[in-house]
Design a protein around this motif. Sequence first.
Motif, PDB file in Angstrom:
ATOM      1  N   TYR A  58       0.838  -1.198   0.000  1.00 42.89           N
ATOM      2  CA  TYR A  58       0.000   0.000   0.000  1.00 42.89           C
ATOM      3  C   TYR A  58       0.874   1.250   0.000  1.00 42.89           C
ATOM      4  CZ  TYR A  58      -3.418  -3.436   1.658  1.00 42.89           C
ATOM      5  OH  TYR A  58      -4.214  -4.540   1.786  1.00 42.89           O
ATOM      6  N   ARG A  59       0.292   2.327  -0.513  1.00 41.49           N
ATOM      7  CA  ARG A  59       0.928   3.640  -0.384  1.00 41.49           C
ATOM      8  C   ARG A  59       0.714   4.125   1.045  1.00 41.49           C
ATOM      9  NH1 ARG A  59       1.033   7.155  -5.119  1.00 41.49           N
ATOM     10  NH2 ARG A  59       1.047   8.896  -3.664  1.00 41.49           N
ATOM     11  N   ALA A  60       1.798   4.397   1.750  1.00 39.52           N
ATOM     12  CA  ALA A  60       1.691   4.829   3.142  1.00 39.52           C
ATOM     13  C   ALA A  60       0.948   6.154   3.260  1.00 39.52           C
ATOM     14  CB  ALA A  60       3.091   4.948   3.746  1.00 39.52           C
ATOM     15  N   ASP A  61       1.234   7.086   2.341  1.00 41.66           N
ATOM     16  CA  ASP A  61       0.569   8.394   2.412  1.00 41.66           C
ATOM     17  C   ASP A  61      -0.926   8.270   2.144  1.00 41.66           C
ATOM     18  OD1 ASP A  61       1.257   7.622  -0.166  1.00 41.66           O
ATOM     19  OD2 ASP A  61       1.520   9.655  -0.909  1.00 41.66           O
ATOM     20  N   HIS A  62      -1.322   7.345   1.245  1.00 46.47           N
ATOM     21  CA  HIS A  62      -2.744   7.153   0.962  1.00 46.47           C
ATOM     22  C   HIS A  62      -3.482   6.578   2.171  1.00 46.47           C
ATOM     23  CE1 HIS A  62      -2.386   7.069  -3.721  1.00 46.47           C
ATOM     24  NE2 HIS A  62      -2.083   8.239  -3.187  1.00 46.47           N
ATOM     25  N   LEU A  63      -2.832   5.664   2.881  1.00 48.51           N
ATOM     26  CA  LEU A  63      -3.453   5.103   4.083  1.00 48.51           C
ATOM     27  C   LEU A  63      -3.771   6.201   5.100  1.00 48.51           C
ATOM     28  CD1 LEU A  63      -1.290   1.885   4.691  1.00 48.51           C
ATOM     29  CD2 LEU A  63      -3.657   1.961   3.892  1.00 48.51           C
ATOM     30  N   ILE A  64      -2.811   7.117   5.279  1.00 51.43           N
ATOM     31  CA  ILE A  64      -2.999   8.205   6.253  1.00 51.43           C
ATOM     32  C   ILE A  64      -4.063   9.183   5.776  1.00 51.43           C
ATOM     33  CG2 ILE A  64      -1.862  10.148   7.399  1.00 51.43           C
ATOM     34  CD1 ILE A  64       0.769   8.454   7.194  1.00 51.43           C
ATOM     35  N   GLU A  65      -4.019   9.554   4.482  1.00 50.93           N
ATOM     36  CA  GLU A  65      -5.004  10.501   3.948  1.00 50.93           C
ATOM     37  C   GLU A  65      -6.422   9.937   4.035  1.00 50.93           C
ATOM     38  OE1 GLU A  65      -3.497  11.171   0.054  1.00 50.93           O
ATOM     39  OE2 GLU A  65      -1.812  12.400   0.742  1.00 50.93           O
ATOM     40  N   ASN A  66      -6.576   8.650   3.741  1.00 56.93           N
ATOM     41  CA  ASN A  66      -7.894   8.029   3.849  1.00 56.93           C
ATOM     42  C   ASN A  66      -8.372   7.973   5.300  1.00 56.93           C
ATOM     43  OD1 ASN A  66      -7.962   7.606   1.091  1.00 56.93           O
ATOM     44  ND2 ASN A  66      -7.166   5.528   1.203  1.00 56.93           N
ATOM     45  N   HIS A  67      -7.444   7.763   6.203  1.00 59.89           N
ATOM     46  CA  HIS A  67      -7.765   7.742   7.637  1.00 59.89           C
ATOM     47  C   HIS A  67      -8.266   9.119   8.092  1.00 59.89           C
ATOM     48  CE1 HIS A  67      -7.561   6.752  11.872  1.00 59.89           C
ATOM     49  NE2 HIS A  67      -6.648   7.691  12.085  1.00 59.89           N
ATOM     50  N   ILE A  68      -7.600  10.170   7.623  1.00 62.88           N
ATOM     51  CA  ILE A  68      -8.011  11.535   7.978  1.00 62.88           C
ATOM     52  C   ILE A  68      -9.418  11.826   7.439  1.00 62.88           C
ATOM     53  CG2 ILE A  68      -7.514  13.994   7.600  1.00 62.88           C
ATOM     54  CD1 ILE A  68      -4.502  13.167   7.523  1.00 62.88           C
ATOM     55  N   GLU A  69      -9.669  11.423   6.188  1.00 56.05           N
ATOM     56  CA  GLU A  69     -10.995  11.633   5.601  1.00 56.05           C
ATOM     57  C   GLU A  69     -12.078  10.898   6.380  1.00 56.05           C
ATOM     58  OE1 GLU A  69     -11.389  10.896   1.422  1.00 56.05           O
ATOM     59  OE2 GLU A  69      -9.600  12.066   0.922  1.00 56.05           O
ATOM     60  N   LYS A  70     -11.779   9.673   6.817  1.00 55.53           N
ATOM     61  CA  LYS A  70     -12.761   8.888   7.581  1.00 55.53           C
ATOM     62  C   LYS A  70     -13.064   9.556   8.917  1.00 55.53           C
ATOM     63  CE  LYS A  70     -13.838   4.224   9.191  1.00 55.53           C
ATOM     64  NZ  LYS A  70     -14.377   4.676  10.485  1.00 55.53           N
ATOM     65  N   ARG A  72     -12.962  12.700   9.557  1.00 46.03           N
ATOM     66  CA  ARG A  72     -13.804  13.877   9.290  1.00 46.03           C
ATOM     67  C   ARG A  72     -15.247  13.463   9.004  1.00 46.03           C
ATOM     68  NH1 ARG A  72      -9.065  16.776   6.018  1.00 46.03           N
ATOM     69  NH2 ARG A  72      -8.230  18.065   7.703  1.00 46.03           N
ATOM     70  N   ARG A  73     -15.391  12.373   8.217  1.00 49.00           N
ATOM     71  CA  ARG A  73     -16.748  11.880   7.925  1.00 49.00           C
ATOM     72  C   ARG A  73     -17.473  11.444   9.194  1.00 49.00           C
ATOM     73  NH1 ARG A  73     -14.268   9.044   3.658  1.00 49.00           N
ATOM     74  NH2 ARG A  73     -14.495   7.100   4.831  1.00 49.00           N
ATOM     75  N   ASP A  74     -16.700  10.904  10.132  1.00 48.36           N
ATOM     76  CA  ASP A  74     -17.301  10.439  11.396  1.00 48.36           C
ATOM     77  C   ASP A  74     -17.501  11.562  12.402  1.00 48.36           C
ATOM     78  OD1 ASP A  74     -17.235   7.932  10.293  1.00 48.36           O
ATOM     79  OD2 ASP A  74     -15.442   7.265  11.375  1.00 48.36           O
ATOM     80  N   GLY A  75     -17.181  12.789  12.003  1.00 51.58           N
ATOM     81  CA  GLY A  75     -17.387  13.934  12.884  1.00 51.58           C
ATOM     82  C   GLY A  75     -16.287  14.156  13.902  1.00 51.58           C
ATOM     83  N   LYS A  76     -15.187  13.435  13.806  1.00 53.08           N
ATOM     84  CA  LYS A  76     -14.065  13.576  14.743  1.00 53.08           C
ATOM     85  C   LYS A  76     -13.083  14.615  14.207  1.00 53.08           C
ATOM     86  CE  LYS A  76     -14.591   8.709  16.087  1.00 53.08           C
ATOM     87  NZ  LYS A  76     -13.955   7.369  16.121  1.00 53.08           N
ATOM     88  N   THR A  77     -13.560  15.851  14.165  1.00 53.12           N
ATOM     89  CA  THR A  77     -12.805  16.937  13.519  1.00 53.12           C
ATOM     90  C   THR A  77     -11.481  17.226  14.214  1.00 53.12           C
ATOM     91  OG1 THR A  77     -14.941  17.907  12.931  1.00 53.12           O
ATOM     92  CG2 THR A  77     -13.006  19.275  12.597  1.00 53.12           C
ATOM     93  N   ALA A  82      -5.510  16.868  14.253  1.00 50.95           N
ATOM     94  CA  ALA A  82      -4.268  16.458  14.913  1.00 50.95           C
ATOM     95  C   ALA A  82      -3.464  15.514  14.019  1.00 50.95           C
ATOM     96  CB  ALA A  82      -4.601  15.781  16.244  1.00 50.95           C
ATOM     97  N   VAL A  83      -4.153  14.565  13.370  1.00 51.44           N
ATOM     98  CA  VAL A  83      -3.463  13.644  12.465  1.00 51.44           C
ATOM     99  C   VAL A  83      -2.942  14.390  11.240  1.00 51.44           C
ATOM    100  CG1 VAL A  83      -3.698  11.566  11.054  1.00 51.44           C
ATOM    101  CG2 VAL A  83      -4.877  11.710  13.254  1.00 51.44           C
ATOM    102  N   GLN A  84      -3.742  15.344  10.737  1.00 51.95           N
ATOM    103  CA  GLN A  84      -3.329  16.141   9.583  1.00 51.95           C
ATOM    104  C   GLN A  84      -2.051  16.918   9.895  1.00 51.95           C
ATOM    105  OE1 GLN A  84      -4.991  16.429   6.443  1.00 51.95           O
ATOM    106  NE2 GLN A  84      -3.164  17.564   5.840  1.00 51.95           N
ATOM    107  N   ASN A  85      -1.996  17.516  11.074  1.00 52.07           N
ATOM    108  CA  ASN A  85      -0.809  18.284  11.475  1.00 52.07           C
ATOM    109  C   ASN A  85       0.417  17.376  11.590  1.00 52.07           C
ATOM    110  OD1 ASN A  85      -2.277  20.648  11.585  1.00 52.07           O
ATOM    111  ND2 ASN A  85      -2.764  20.430  13.767  1.00 52.07           N
TER     112      ASN A  85
END
Length: 435
Positions: A58-70, A72-77, A82-85
């Motif tokens: 897997y692309r490591a950066d894609h795993l993290i970006e998808n995690h951040i999107e999830k 946000r979708r779950d409302g854990k802004t 914090a993960v984005q930073n």
Amino acid sequence: EMKKNIKDLWWNSMTRRHANIVGIDASIMMNPTVWEASGHVASFNDPMIDDRTTKRRYRADHLIENHIEKLRRDGKTDHAEAVQNAYEAVAGAPDANRALYELITGEAIKAPDTGSGDWTEVRQFNLMFQCNMGAVADTSGIVYLRPETAQGIFVNFHNVREASRMKVPFGIAQIGKAFRNEIVKGNFIFRMVEFEQMEMQYFVKPGTQIEAFESWREERLNWYVTELGITREKLHWYKHDKLAHYADLAYDIKFEFPFGIEEIEGIHSRTDFDLSQHQQYSGKNMEYIDQTTSERYIPYVVETSSGCDRLFLALLSDAYNEDVVDGEPRVMLKLSPKVAPVKAAVLPLMKKGEMGEKAELFRSELSTAFMVQYDDAASIGKRYRRQDEIGTPFCFTVDHQTIEDQTVTVRYRDSATQERIDMSRAKEFLATKIV
């Protein structure tokens, strides 16, 4: 046929509608120093991570970006921020690979398709295909298959400008194959090792790049809607906050695929990085001299880069449609007539005798200007369905009345309605509908 239509529509929108854009067909294999100058040899890498259990990569950066999107979708802004930073801080870490690994394991990120997460360390993989030129396989003969078409445009900047008598601002367009040793391929033809790019590099005076960028941003989005007929609501803008070292502004046009919202085109303001780098590595002066003001400068570049194969997949996804006609379910590709691979079908009600002969001649006449199919197998209803499934916008039926008065029935794919027109008007009819 459909891919050719996409490329023709793009090429015409660039080179025919803009008097200051010309085309080029640059080499796939160029002097390897070109890729040193562009930075591809040193830094064209992807961070990859393996799952020990499933042996998948897997692309490591894609795993993290998808995690951040999830998140946000779950409302854990707050958590997402914090993960984005932490993710953005990876670029400045002494060991970026280790920082990515610790972020993935610290967040307990799992593989999206298997749910497993027995991760190896993160490693970097160069995405260029390397091969040898000449009879002896040694390091002096190493060349690369191009990973993008843009560099062929930059090294030919002065050749094209002088031969075409162009003045800044002007653009150079190119459609061609590119090759990337993608360790993770997937989603059918969305990510492949061999693909076709449609790129245009627009050279402007420094200081005017943002105005040019916004102009191209508007034009490119409109092209997808007006020329290709893609549903506007399925197109999304994505602004890059984390820019490449050479860029001062970057946006992606993304499309809602069945597997998620993904990029189909990038629009980037690349500053003067490319021409400056090639000037440094080649020793050739890449400055432009304004004949009116005598100013000398290295032009800035605004790039539009689209993937033809991804766009092909987006059009299939957008056009797929299911409905009911005459009480029966129907599958249809609701493609724009401009994009549809077959523009019309000629269907004789009976394949033998005068009806079949007339239909064959009719198809032959139409095929001088359009891609037209002839089909006389099975019932007329089944033949209509076949054409609906491949997106043919119009069907001409040759029947008993055709023999009497030289008229044919035209069936419209989208509505399944019919009308009669004179055979002699068929070419004109198609020409007015496919514009």
